[in-house]
Design a protein around this motif. Structure first.
Motif, PDB file in Angstrom:
ATOM      1  N   ALA A  11       0.854  -1.183   0.000  1.00 16.72           N
ATOM      2  CA  ALA A  11       0.000   0.000   0.000  1.00 16.72           C
ATOM      3  C   ALA A  11       0.892   1.235   0.000  1.00 16.72           C
ATOM      4  CB  ALA A  11      -0.899  -0.005   1.232  1.00 16.72           C
ATOM      5  N   GLU A  12       0.321   2.360  -0.387  1.00 17.08           N
ATOM      6  CA  GLU A  12       1.063   3.605  -0.397  1.00 17.08           C
ATOM      7  C   GLU A  12       0.346   4.664   0.433  1.00 17.08           C
ATOM      8  OE1 GLU A  12       1.942   4.926  -4.317  1.00 17.08           O
ATOM      9  OE2 GLU A  12       3.080   3.136  -4.872  1.00 17.08           O
ATOM     10  N   ILE A  13       1.100   5.444   1.157  1.00 20.19           N
ATOM     11  CA  ILE A  13       0.660   6.619   1.910  1.00 20.19           C
ATOM     12  C   ILE A  13      -0.067   6.266   3.206  1.00 20.19           C
ATOM     13  CG2 ILE A  13      -0.653   8.773   1.852  1.00 20.19           C
ATOM     14  CD1 ILE A  13      -0.267   8.865  -1.141  1.00 20.19           C
ATOM     15  N   PHE A  14      -1.041   5.330   3.148  1.00 18.87           N
ATOM     16  CA  PHE A  14      -1.810   4.995   4.344  1.00 18.87           C
ATOM     17  C   PHE A  14      -2.495   3.658   4.133  1.00 18.87           C
ATOM     18  CE2 PHE A  14      -5.921   5.007   6.595  1.00 18.87           C
ATOM     19  CZ  PHE A  14      -5.490   5.206   7.899  1.00 18.87           C
ATOM     20  N   THR A  46       2.611 -10.921   3.947  1.00 16.50           N
ATOM     21  CA  THR A  46       3.423  -9.917   4.629  1.00 16.50           C
ATOM     22  C   THR A  46       3.025  -8.521   4.158  1.00 16.50           C
ATOM     23  OG1 THR A  46       5.154 -10.202   2.937  1.00 16.50           O
ATOM     24  CG2 THR A  46       5.384 -11.459   4.981  1.00 16.50           C
ATOM     25  N   PRO A  47       1.987  -7.916   4.741  1.00 11.21           N
ATOM     26  CA  PRO A  47       1.538  -6.588   4.307  1.00 11.21           C
ATOM     27  C   PRO A  47       2.522  -5.494   4.677  1.00 11.21           C
ATOM     28  CG  PRO A  47       0.335  -7.274   6.248  1.00 11.21           C
ATOM     29  CD  PRO A  47       1.153  -8.458   5.822  1.00 11.21           C
ATOM     30  N   SER A  48       2.487  -4.408   3.894  1.00 10.34           N
ATOM     31  CA  SER A  48       3.355  -3.268   4.183  1.00 10.34           C
ATOM     32  C   SER A  48       2.788  -2.018   3.544  1.00 10.34           C
ATOM     33  CB  SER A  48       4.779  -3.524   3.651  1.00 10.34           C
ATOM     34  OG  SER A  48       4.778  -3.609   2.226  1.00 10.34           O
ATOM     35  N   VAL A  49       3.234  -0.858   4.049  1.00 15.73           N
ATOM     36  CA  VAL A  49       2.870   0.425   3.474  1.00 15.73           C
ATOM     37  C   VAL A  49       4.151   1.216   3.248  1.00 15.73           C
ATOM     38  CG1 VAL A  49       2.482   1.454   5.768  1.00 15.73           C
ATOM     39  CG2 VAL A  49       1.457   2.508   3.730  1.00 15.73           C
ATOM     40  N   ILE A  50       4.249   1.853   2.083  1.00 17.93           N
ATOM     41  CA  ILE A  50       5.448   2.599   1.730  1.00 17.93           C
ATOM     42  C   ILE A  50       5.055   3.979   1.205  1.00 17.93           C
ATOM     43  CG2 ILE A  50       6.737   0.497   1.161  1.00 17.93           C
ATOM     44  CD1 ILE A  50       6.283   1.184  -1.799  1.00 17.93           C
ATOM     45  N   GLY A  51       6.052   4.821   0.986  1.00 22.68           N
ATOM     46  CA  GLY A  51       5.810   6.127   0.404  1.00 22.68           C
ATOM     47  C   GLY A  51       6.779   7.153   0.941  1.00 22.68           C
ATOM     48  N   ASP A  52       6.947   8.238   0.172  1.00 21.89           N
ATOM     49  CA  ASP A  52       7.796   9.335   0.630  1.00 21.89           C
ATOM     50  C   ASP A  52       7.137  10.130   1.743  1.00 21.89           C
ATOM     51  OD1 ASP A  52       9.808   8.776  -1.258  1.00 21.89           O
ATOM     52  OD2 ASP A  52       8.793   9.970  -2.794  1.00 21.89           O
ATOM     53  N   TYR A  53       5.804  10.049   1.805  1.00 22.00           N
ATOM     54  CA  TYR A  53       5.055  10.771   2.828  1.00 22.00           C
ATOM     55  C   TYR A  53       3.785   9.990   3.144  1.00 22.00           C
ATOM     56  CZ  TYR A  53       2.267  12.243  -1.195  1.00 22.00           C
ATOM     57  OH  TYR A  53       1.488  12.240  -2.326  1.00 22.00           O
ATOM     58  N   GLY A  54       3.153  10.339   4.254  1.00 15.17           N
ATOM     59  CA  GLY A  54       1.905   9.663   4.596  1.00 15.17           C
ATOM     60  C   GLY A  54       1.672   9.594   6.092  1.00 15.17           C
ATOM     61  N   ILE A  55       0.762   8.683   6.478  1.00 11.39           N
ATOM     62  CA  ILE A  55       0.365   8.488   7.871  1.00 11.39           C
ATOM     63  C   ILE A  55       0.599   7.030   8.245  1.00 11.39           C
ATOM     64  CG2 ILE A  55      -1.610   8.351   9.441  1.00 11.39           C
ATOM     65  CD1 ILE A  55      -2.805  10.742   8.051  1.00 11.39           C
ATOM     66  N   GLY A  56       1.217   6.787   9.386  1.00  9.45           N
ATOM     67  CA  GLY A  56       1.464   5.433   9.853  1.00  9.45           C
ATOM     68  C   GLY A  56       1.105   5.272  11.314  1.00  9.45           C
ATOM     69  N   GLY A  57       0.729   4.062  11.699  1.00 11.52           N
ATOM     70  CA  GLY A  57       0.452   3.753  13.100  1.00 11.52           C
ATOM     71  C   GLY A  57      -0.702   4.531  13.686  1.00 11.52           C
ATOM     72  N   LEU A  58      -1.742   4.805  12.898  1.00 11.51           N
ATOM     73  CA  LEU A  58      -2.884   5.575  13.383  1.00 11.51           C
ATOM     74  C   LEU A  58      -3.807   4.726  14.252  1.00 11.51           C
ATOM     75  CD1 LEU A  58      -4.914   7.975  13.333  1.00 11.51           C
ATOM     76  CD2 LEU A  58      -5.804   6.991  11.206  1.00 11.51           C
ATOM     77  N   TYR A  59      -4.149   5.254  15.426  1.00 14.20           N
ATOM     78  CA  TYR A  59      -5.146   4.608  16.275  1.00 14.20           C
ATOM     79  C   TYR A  59      -5.771   5.650  17.196  1.00 14.20           C
ATOM     80  CZ  TYR A  59      -1.749   4.766  20.138  1.00 14.20           C
ATOM     81  OH  TYR A  59      -0.871   5.185  21.106  1.00 14.20           O
ATOM     82  N   TYR A  60      -6.938   5.315  17.716  1.00 14.10           N
ATOM     83  CA  TYR A  60      -7.629   6.145  18.689  1.00 14.10           C
ATOM     84  C   TYR A  60      -7.533   5.472  20.052  1.00 14.10           C
ATOM     85  CZ  TYR A  60      -9.719   8.596  14.711  1.00 14.10           C
ATOM     86  OH  TYR A  60      -9.917   9.328  13.563  1.00 14.10           O
ATOM     87  N   SER A  61      -7.477   6.261  21.098  1.00  9.84           N
ATOM     88  CA  SER A  61      -7.388   5.703  22.447  1.00  9.84           C
ATOM     89  C   SER A  61      -8.197   6.561  23.412  1.00  9.84           C
ATOM     90  CB  SER A  61      -5.927   5.636  22.919  1.00  9.84           C
ATOM     91  OG  SER A  61      -5.357   6.939  22.968  1.00  9.84           O
TER      92      SER A  61
END
Length: 293
Positions: free
Chosen positions: A58-61, A171-186
């Motif tokens: 995936a890319e960006i998010f 083995t899923p992954s996300v790549i990109g020069d920019y984006g959002i990673g590890g998003l969660y609500y708590s």
């Protein structure tokens, strides 16, 4: 994400051009490509294609794991899928929970791109989105997908402590020069502490994501800038989310507080002169797919 999948799947399946929603000669739900043998759909749920995965990231998010299946008779069964990283279990996805797993028919554009006459997509919504450049793998119980009223069950995706992450099947992954990673609500820290019991005390430092965030809850994620995107700006047009820091010129961790019942927010990525490069829009449920135009 669907646009990305549609484009890449054309090359992946290497099929000749066909009319929309029609199976090319020599292919079918049991044999979606001439490069693969036909399977007996009376004994098997058939082929599936995982996204994202190694070689097709995936890319960006990414907060949704997807299975594309040419067999239109697929139904959701019981059991779980588990996302793992190098530290262990990240989250468990329950196929009996409609908020966590959805089954939908493939859209016309997707069918055209894959040269399939029919098919479905299984969407597994993650409570915490994939982090950039991190190794993940997925395991699944037997029978999470079924046909023939449960008489035919999907096989398990196994896990072995002796097998390394790079050798796992999915083995899923996300790549990109920019984006959002590890998003969660708590929940706010005080509520999180009150929610713990002696029987269900969370491991020290463990993330406790909420699938249905509301007023007072916290949004957490890592923002990545690079390539053409030199600036990341947090936005919430209806002021339903208050961010501790609004603008980032380098990678950083973002936190924000929800001040309404339906948080609507996003991240604008811009070049050095402030011209927009991309926009990731988020809606109330983290499980909903981000729209990156």
């Amino acid at each position: 994400m669907k646009k990305l999948v549609a484009v890449i799947l054309v090359c992946l399946f290497c099929m000749t051009t066909a009319l929309a929603a029609e199976w090319p000669e020599g292919t079918s739900p049991a044999k979606p490509t001439k490069l693969k043998p036909e399977v007996d759909l009376n004994k098997s749920v058939g082929y599936w294609l995982e996204f994202p995965r190694k070689g097709l990231p995936a890319e960006i998010f990414c907060d949704v794991l997807e299975l594309y299946m040419p067999n239109p008779d697929i139904k959701l069964g019981e059991g779980t899928a588990t996302l793992w990283n190098a530290d262990g279990e990240v989250c468990v996805i329950d196929f009996a929970d409609p908020d966590q797993v959805e089954l939908r028919d493939l859209e016309e554009s997707e069918l055209e791109a894959m040269h399939w006459g029919c098919g479905v997509c299984v969407e597994m919504h993650l409570p915490i989105s994939l982090k950039f450049n991190e190794d993940y793998y997925v395991t699944m119980d037997e029978g999470t997908l079924i046909t023939h009223e449960g008489a035919v069950k999907s096989m398990a995706i196994p896990y072995s402590d002796k097998v390394g992450i790079t050798e796992q099947y999915w083995t899923p992954s996300v790549i990109g020069d920019y984006g959002i990673g590890g998003l969660y609500y708590s929940a706010p820290e005080d509520e999180s502490a009150e929610a713990e019991t002696e029987e269900e005390e969370a491991e020290e430092g463990a993330i406790q994501p909420k699938r249905n965030p509301g007023n007072g809850d916290i949004v957490n994620f890592d923002v990545v800038v690079g390539g053409d995107a030199k600036i990341a700006v947090m936005v919430s047009e209806d002021n339903s989310v208050y961010f501790d820091t609004m603008e980032f010129h380098e990678n950083g961790h973002v936190t924000g507080t929800i001040v309404g019942d339906a948080p609507n927010w996003g991240v604008v990525f811009a070049d050095e002169e402030g011209n927009p490069v991309d926009y990731i829009e988020m809606t109330q449920s983290q499980g909903e797919e981000a729209a990156a135009e």
